[in-house]
Design an enzyme around this catalytic site. Structure first.
Site, PDB file in Angstrom:
ATOM      1  N   GLY A 253       0.702  -1.195  -0.008  1.00 21.10           N
ATOM      2  CA  GLY A 253       0.016   0.157  -0.026  1.00 21.10           C
ATOM      3  C   GLY A 253       0.814   1.242   0.137  1.00 21.10           C
ATOM      4  O   GLY A 253       0.275   2.457   0.131  1.00 21.10           O
TER       5      GLY A 253
ATOM      6  N   ILE B  17      10.798  -6.106  -4.050  1.00 18.73           N
ATOM      7  CA  ILE B  17      11.892  -6.060  -3.407  1.00 18.73           C
ATOM      8  C   ILE B  17      12.958  -6.489  -4.599  1.00 18.73           C
ATOM      9  O   ILE B  17      13.170  -7.578  -4.523  1.00 18.73           O
ATOM     10  CB  ILE B  17      12.106  -6.389  -1.954  1.00 18.73           C
ATOM     11  CG1 ILE B  17      10.999  -5.713  -1.277  1.00 18.73           C
ATOM     12  CG2 ILE B  17      13.329  -5.940  -1.511  1.00 18.73           C
ATOM     13  CD1 ILE B  17      11.126  -3.963  -1.393  1.00 18.73           C
TER      14      ILE B  17
ATOM     15  N   GLN C  45      13.059   9.509 -45.725  1.00 20.37           N
ATOM     16  CA  GLN C  45      12.994  10.630 -44.736  1.00 20.37           C
ATOM     17  C   GLN C  45      12.246  10.242 -43.718  1.00 20.37           C
ATOM     18  O   GLN C  45      12.551  10.548 -42.258  1.00 20.37           O
ATOM     19  CB  GLN C  45      12.329  11.600 -45.639  1.00 20.37           C
ATOM     20  CG  GLN C  45      12.477  13.104 -44.704  1.00 20.37           C
ATOM     21  CD  GLN C  45      11.685  14.103 -45.134  1.00 20.37           C
ATOM     22  OE1 GLN C  45      10.495  14.220 -45.105  1.00 20.37           O
ATOM     23  NE2 GLN C  45      12.504  15.135 -45.730  1.00 20.37           N
TER      24      GLN C  45
ATOM     25  N   LEU D 285      12.398  -1.629 -37.037  1.00 19.68           N
ATOM     26  CA  LEU D 285      12.577  -3.076 -37.767  1.00 19.68           C
ATOM     27  C   LEU D 285      11.312  -3.767 -38.244  1.00 19.68           C
ATOM     28  O   LEU D 285      11.381  -4.718 -38.648  1.00 19.68           O
ATOM     29  CB  LEU D 285      13.123  -3.938 -36.453  1.00 19.68           C
ATOM     30  CG  LEU D 285      14.754  -3.799 -36.536  1.00 19.68           C
ATOM     31  CD1 LEU D 285      15.328  -2.524 -36.094  1.00 19.68           C
ATOM     32  CD2 LEU D 285      15.202  -5.010 -35.440  1.00 19.68           C
TER      33      LEU D 285
ATOM     34  N   GLU E 215      11.658   3.792  -8.461  1.00 21.72           N
ATOM     35  CA  GLU E 215      12.205   4.547  -7.687  1.00 21.72           C
ATOM     36  C   GLU E 215      11.610   6.118  -8.023  1.00 21.72           C
ATOM     37  O   GLU E 215      11.914   7.222  -8.091  1.00 21.72           O
ATOM     38  CB  GLU E 215      13.662   5.194  -8.231  1.00 21.72           C
ATOM     39  CG  GLU E 215      14.858   3.842  -7.661  1.00 21.72           C
ATOM     40  CD  GLU E 215      15.149   3.709  -6.567  1.00 21.72           C
ATOM     41  OE1 GLU E 215      14.991   4.736  -5.889  1.00 21.72           O
ATOM     42  OE2 GLU E 215      15.540   2.749  -6.273  1.00 21.72           O
TER      43      GLU E 215
END
Length: 385
Positions: A137, A165, A287, A346, A371
């Site tokens: 939470g 973690i 282009q 690609l 983070e």
């Protein structure tokens, strides 16, 4: 792999050496193993960890007095992180993860704690480490954690749960953030050092992820886990301050990681576009493709310079919370764009697992989340206005 444009920041000989070492390691060790590591899904690539530890990569950021490589400046760390993550984003982040553990120890720890917990990380047999903040939470709002640290004779009893973690269950050493005063928010957060075999500390099953699978994530459970008072980092209530300093550094380093995968995507798409022929000429001469590659190259340079600026401010002892947030924001979104653009360049092959760009696209998404999400980065930047 292209050279770093260092004309604005000439490198010392020892910096050149570590950059060359990590560039070669990324090319010769990381990139050839990257697809197999991704396919393995929830298996830690211990062979790469040990190979990196043997040449000093896992401890290059630690101070020399604890046996490390002595590259404690953030600028060198971002140079290394970019090079490793050109090889593979998840593996690059894994190999430098001891730095995330070390930062709060260096910020808050006593001399005895630094020698006890950091010196073992410097050798070729370096253990893996982990930083435990996030909870089911509590993500971006780190001050809202509910894992508690209750005083008892000789130390504390930890109770609660952590989620997502990195290296949990694989790591030997942990920095765990918990509330010593539940009535407070940031002022109630303290930091503790734990070992993997601590009674009352258990781990969930590996979490199956979209990308960056080299880093195994688990939940961590604390059921009255005893932590000696000597394993508390700093005073009670200082944990949040140490965490925020850690975030400033880690966001700059993750900005470099995101720049690395963006650069890999640009270089791969550029080289492909030079050889893929459609309508009688290489597609780089069309282009639409050339302009997309121009955007990719420009964004990579922009992300790198923003990351370097944050690192230089941190090394100068200046406040860099805003600059680190800017660097992570622009670099993570550059990674998302460049990996998408590589897949687009690609075409059908980009969507195939025959080529690495689809994996890079999956890997890059995490940089906009970990983070602190891009939303939180924008919040931090706006608060500084």
């Amino acid at each position: 792999m292209t050279e770093l444009p260092v004309e604005l920041c000439p490198l010392a000989p020892e910096q050149n050496d570590i950059v060359e070492l990590t560039r070669a390691f990324a090319r010769e060790e990381i990139r050839p193993r990257a697809r197999a590591v991704d396919e393995a899904d929830t298996e830690t690539p211990w062979d790469l960890w040990r190979a990196a530890a043997k040449v000093g990569i896992t401890g290059f950021m630690l101070p020399e007095e604890y046996g490390g490589g002595g590259f404690t400046d953030v600028f060198t760390q971002v140079l290394v992180q970019e090079e490793l993550c050109v090889g593979d984003l998840g593996i690059g982040n894994l190999l430098c993860s001891n730095g995330f553990f070390a930062d709060p120890v260096l910020e808050l720890g006593t001399e005895e704690q630094k020698r006890t917990w950091l010196a073992p990380l410097a050798g070729p047999g370096s253990p893996m480490t982990s930083l435990a903040t996030t909870e089911p939470g509590s993500g971006s709002d780190a001050a809202s954690i509910t894992t508690s640290a209750t005083r008892t004779t000789g130390g504390y009893l930890l109770s609660g749960q952590k989620a997502w973690i990195s290296n949990a269950g694989e790591a030997e050493f942990y920095v765990v953030f918990a509330k010593t005063d539940p009535a407070q928010r940031s002022g109630g957060v303290s930091a503790f050092l734990l070992r993997k075999n601590t009674d009352g500390m258990t781990f969930g099953e590996p979490m199956r992820k979209m990308g960056q699978r080299a880093i195994v994530c688990r939940e961590v459970f604390f059921d009255g886990a005893f932590v000696p008072e000597g394993n508390r980092l700093g005073n009670e209530g200082q944990g949040f301050r140490g965490l925020m300093r850690t975030f400033d550094i880690s966001r700059a380093v993750l900005g470099a990681a995101a720049t690395g995968v963006a650069r890999a995507a640009y270089e791969y798409a550029r080289d492909y576009a030079k050889t893929r022929v459609q309508f009688g000429k290489p597609i780089i001469e069309h282009q639409a493709v050339a302009f997309r590659l121009a955007d990719m190259r420009t964004r990579v340079e922009q992300a790198r310079l923003m990351t370097w600026r944050a690192a230089k401010r941190l090394d100068a002892g200046l406040d860099a919370t805003t600059e680190a947030a800017m660097a992570k924001l622009i670099a993570s979104e550059t990674a998302a764009y460049c990996t998408w653009a590589a897949v687009q360049t690609l075409g059908g092959w980009g969507y195939s697992r025959e080529y690495p760009v689809e994996q890079w696209m999956r890997d890059a998404k995490l940089e906009e989340i970990e983070e602190g999400t891009s939303d939180i980065m924008r919040l931090l930047i706006s608060r500084s206005m």
